[in-house]
Design a protein around this motif. Structure first.
Motif, PDB file in Angstrom:
ATOM      1  N   ALA A  13       0.835  -1.200   0.000  1.00 55.46           N
ATOM      2  CA  ALA A  13       0.000   0.000   0.000  1.00 55.46           C
ATOM      3  C   ALA A  13       0.877   1.260   0.000  1.00 55.46           C
ATOM      4  N   LEU A  14       1.983   1.222   0.741  1.00 52.35           N
ATOM      5  CA  LEU A  14       2.905   2.363   0.744  1.00 52.35           C
ATOM      6  C   LEU A  14       3.513   2.558  -0.642  1.00 52.35           C
ATOM      7  N   GLU A  15       3.827   1.465  -1.328  1.00 47.17           N
ATOM      8  CA  GLU A  15       4.336   1.561  -2.702  1.00 47.17           C
ATOM      9  C   GLU A  15       3.288   2.170  -3.626  1.00 47.17           C
ATOM     10  N   GLU A  16       2.030   1.766  -3.452  1.00 44.71           N
ATOM     11  CA  GLU A  16       0.949   2.342  -4.268  1.00 44.71           C
ATOM     12  C   GLU A  16       0.858   3.850  -4.062  1.00 44.71           C
ATOM     13  N   LEU A  17       0.943   4.274  -2.805  1.00 46.32           N
ATOM     14  CA  LEU A  17       0.901   5.713  -2.514  1.00 46.32           C
ATOM     15  C   LEU A  17       2.067   6.422  -3.188  1.00 46.32           C
ATOM     16  N   TYR A  18       3.244   5.815  -3.128  1.00 46.41           N
ATOM     17  CA  TYR A  18       4.411   6.423  -3.755  1.00 46.41           C
ATOM     18  C   TYR A  18       4.192   6.569  -5.259  1.00 46.41           C
ATOM     19  N   HIS A  19       3.756   5.504  -5.901  1.00 50.30           N
ATOM     20  CA  HIS A  19       3.570   5.554  -7.351  1.00 50.30           C
ATOM     21  C   HIS A  19       2.449   6.516  -7.750  1.00 50.30           C
ATOM     22  N   GLU A  45      12.946  12.436   0.846  1.00 53.03           N
ATOM     23  CA  GLU A  45      12.758  12.806   2.247  1.00 53.03           C
ATOM     24  C   GLU A  45      11.276  12.828   2.605  1.00 53.03           C
ATOM     25  N   THR A  46      10.449  13.297   1.677  1.00 51.98           N
ATOM     26  CA  THR A  46       9.013  13.374   1.925  1.00 51.98           C
ATOM     27  C   THR A  46       8.430  11.977   2.134  1.00 51.98           C
ATOM     28  N   PHE A  47       8.783  11.043   1.260  1.00 52.21           N
ATOM     29  CA  PHE A  47       8.188   9.712   1.397  1.00 52.21           C
ATOM     30  C   PHE A  47       8.789   8.927   2.558  1.00 52.21           C
ATOM     31  N   LEU A  48      10.003   9.230   2.950  1.00 56.97           N
ATOM     32  CA  LEU A  48      10.522   8.630   4.186  1.00 56.97           C
ATOM     33  C   LEU A  48       9.693   9.123   5.375  1.00 56.97           C
ATOM     34  N   GLU A  49       9.369  10.408   5.339  1.00 52.74           N
ATOM     35  CA  GLU A  49       8.535  10.985   6.400  1.00 52.74           C
ATOM     36  C   GLU A  49       7.122  10.394   6.358  1.00 52.74           C
ATOM     37  N   VAL A  50       6.592  10.169   5.170  1.00 49.27           N
ATOM     38  CA  VAL A  50       5.268   9.553   5.049  1.00 49.27           C
ATOM     39  C   VAL A  50       5.283   8.175   5.698  1.00 49.27           C
ATOM     40  N   VAL A  51       6.312   7.389   5.416  1.00 51.64           N
ATOM     41  CA  VAL A  51       6.401   6.049   6.008  1.00 51.64           C
ATOM     42  C   VAL A  51       6.455   6.159   7.535  1.00 51.64           C
ATOM     43  N   ARG A  52       7.219   7.132   8.042  1.00 55.33           N
ATOM     44  CA  ARG A  52       7.320   7.306   9.496  1.00 55.33           C
ATOM     45  C   ARG A  52       6.025   7.812  10.115  1.00 55.33           C
ATOM     46  N   ARG A  53       5.315   8.701   9.408  1.00 52.54           N
ATOM     47  CA  ARG A  53       4.175   9.400  10.021  1.00 52.54           C
ATOM     48  C   ARG A  53       2.810   8.990   9.505  1.00 52.54           C
ATOM     49  N   ILE A  54       2.722   8.031   8.596  1.00 47.56           N
ATOM     50  CA  ILE A  54       1.415   7.683   8.020  1.00 47.56           C
ATOM     51  C   ILE A  54       0.416   7.289   9.111  1.00 47.56           C
ATOM     52  N   GLY A  55       0.910   6.718  10.191  1.00 49.55           N
ATOM     53  CA  GLY A  55       0.036   6.353  11.306  1.00 49.55           C
ATOM     54  C   GLY A  55      -0.588   7.563  11.981  1.00 49.55           C
ATOM     55  N   SER A  56       0.053   8.727  11.876  1.00 52.77           N
ATOM     56  CA  SER A  56      -0.487   9.938  12.495  1.00 52.77           C
ATOM     57  C   SER A  56      -1.512  10.639  11.600  1.00 52.77           C
ATOM     58  N   TYR A  57      -1.588  10.210  10.332  1.00 49.45           N
ATOM     59  CA  TYR A  57      -2.607  10.790   9.449  1.00 49.45           C
ATOM     60  C   TYR A  57      -3.951  10.238   9.901  1.00 49.45           C
ATOM     61  N   ARG A  58      -4.830  11.137  10.334  1.00 45.07           N
ATOM     62  CA  ARG A  58      -6.111  10.719  10.912  1.00 45.07           C
ATOM     63  C   ARG A  58      -7.241  10.649   9.895  1.00 45.07           C
ATOM     64  N   GLY A  59      -6.962  11.007   8.675  1.00 40.94           N
ATOM     65  CA  GLY A  59      -8.015  10.954   7.665  1.00 40.94           C
ATOM     66  C   GLY A  59      -8.907  12.177   7.662  1.00 40.94           C
ATOM     67  N   GLU A  60      -8.540  13.180   8.453  1.00 39.14           N
ATOM     68  CA  GLU A  60      -9.311  14.422   8.474  1.00 39.14           C
ATOM     69  C   GLU A  60      -8.785  15.296   7.349  1.00 39.14           C
ATOM     70  N   GLY A  61      -9.545  15.485   6.334  1.00 40.68           N
ATOM     71  CA  GLY A  61      -9.090  16.238   5.169  1.00 40.68           C
ATOM     72  C   GLY A  61      -8.473  15.290   4.154  1.00 40.68           C
ATOM     73  N   ALA A  62      -8.176  15.836   3.002  1.00 43.85           N
ATOM     74  CA  ALA A  62      -7.649  15.027   1.903  1.00 43.85           C
ATOM     75  C   ALA A  62      -6.209  14.616   2.183  1.00 43.85           C
ATOM     76  N   PHE A  63      -5.875  13.390   1.811  1.00 39.30           N
ATOM     77  CA  PHE A  63      -4.512  12.900   1.963  1.00 39.30           C
ATOM     78  C   PHE A  63      -3.543  13.765   1.167  1.00 39.30           C
ATOM     79  N   GLY A  64      -3.952  14.186  -0.031  1.00 36.26           N
ATOM     80  CA  GLY A  64      -3.093  15.031  -0.867  1.00 36.26           C
ATOM     81  C   GLY A  64      -2.713  16.326  -0.173  1.00 36.26           C
ATOM     82  N   ALA A  65      -3.628  16.916   0.571  1.00 34.10           N
ATOM     83  CA  ALA A  65      -3.336  18.159   1.295  1.00 34.10           C
ATOM     84  C   ALA A  65      -2.339  17.887   2.420  1.00 34.10           C
ATOM     85  N   TRP A  66      -2.517  16.769   3.127  1.00 35.97           N
ATOM     86  CA  TRP A  66      -1.578  16.389   4.179  1.00 35.97           C
ATOM     87  C   TRP A  66      -0.190  16.153   3.583  1.00 35.97           C
ATOM     88  N   LEU A  67      -0.146  15.457   2.466  1.00 35.32           N
ATOM     89  CA  LEU A  67       1.115  15.167   1.795  1.00 35.32           C
ATOM     90  C   LEU A  67       1.791  16.451   1.308  1.00 35.32           C
TER      91      LEU A  67
END
Length: 191
Positions: A13-19, A45-67
């Motif tokens: 799933a993380l690979e899908e997000l990256y692609h 650096e951004t996707f390393l941070e995504v892997v580290r912090r994806i658990g903190s994404y609460r789904g409030e708002g669009a993922f693209g905006a968080w990214l």
């Protein structure tokens, strides 16, 4: 579904997000940094941070905006690191970018595109970021201010400065182009 799996640590799933999102992140990072090499560094650096912090994404708002917020944060950190490097290194990098633009002239419309790229690259980092976030990403001055830790007035003034510099660049380019065309016409007429 992919986000839920990614939040649980599913590598596929993380690979899908990256692609899915890496082209947009690379474009944003490259525009804000001013070079493809820096943009690629920020992408990683951004996707390393995504892997580290994806658990903190609460789904409030669009993922693209968080990214996008994560990307801009990484760009700001990248700029801070660059400022701490010796001036000679930074000047060498600018010279390399300028030579890569001028060493490979492109026919027709691509010349204009490269000139615009050079003009954007010539803007101060913060001004370029504000201009890109406002005009291309469609962010409001309040959103930009939150990302940069500044005020909306600061964002507005940077945008105004950016417009002014681009306008001056455009006028100067027009004069150079006109002088070049006039010189060619005189040369042809003198034959």
């Amino acid at each position: 579904m992919t986000l839920t799996r990614a939040r649980r640590g599913d590598v596929g799933a993380l690979e899908e997000l990256y692609h899915t999102y890496s082209p947009a992140v690379l474009t944003l990072a490259t525009r804000l940094c001013g070079s493809i090499d820096d943009g690629e560094e920020v992408l990683q650096e951004t996707f390393l941070e995504v892997v580290r912090r994806i658990g903190s994404y609460r789904g409030e708002g669009a993922f693209g905006a968080w990214l996008r917020r994560v990307t801009v944060s990484k760009v700001l950190m990248h700029h801070r690191r660059r400022r701490s490097r010796p001036r000679e290194v930074r000047e060498l990098e600018v010279a390399e970018v300028e030579s890569s633009v001028t060493d490979h002239p492109q026919p027709g419309r691509l010349d204009a595109r490269f000139d615009i790229e050079r003009a954007l690259t010539g803007l101060p980092e913060t001004t370029r970021m504000v201009l890109w976030l406002h005009e291309v990403e469609g962010m409001t001055h309040a959103e930009i201010a939150r990302l940069l830790g500044r005020t909306a007035s600061f964002s507005k003034s940077q945008l105004s400065r950016g417009y002014g510099r681009l306008k001056r660049w455009s006028v100067e380019e027009g004069r150079r182009s006109h002088a070049s065309d006039t010189g060619r016409n005189v040369g042809i007429a003198g034959r």
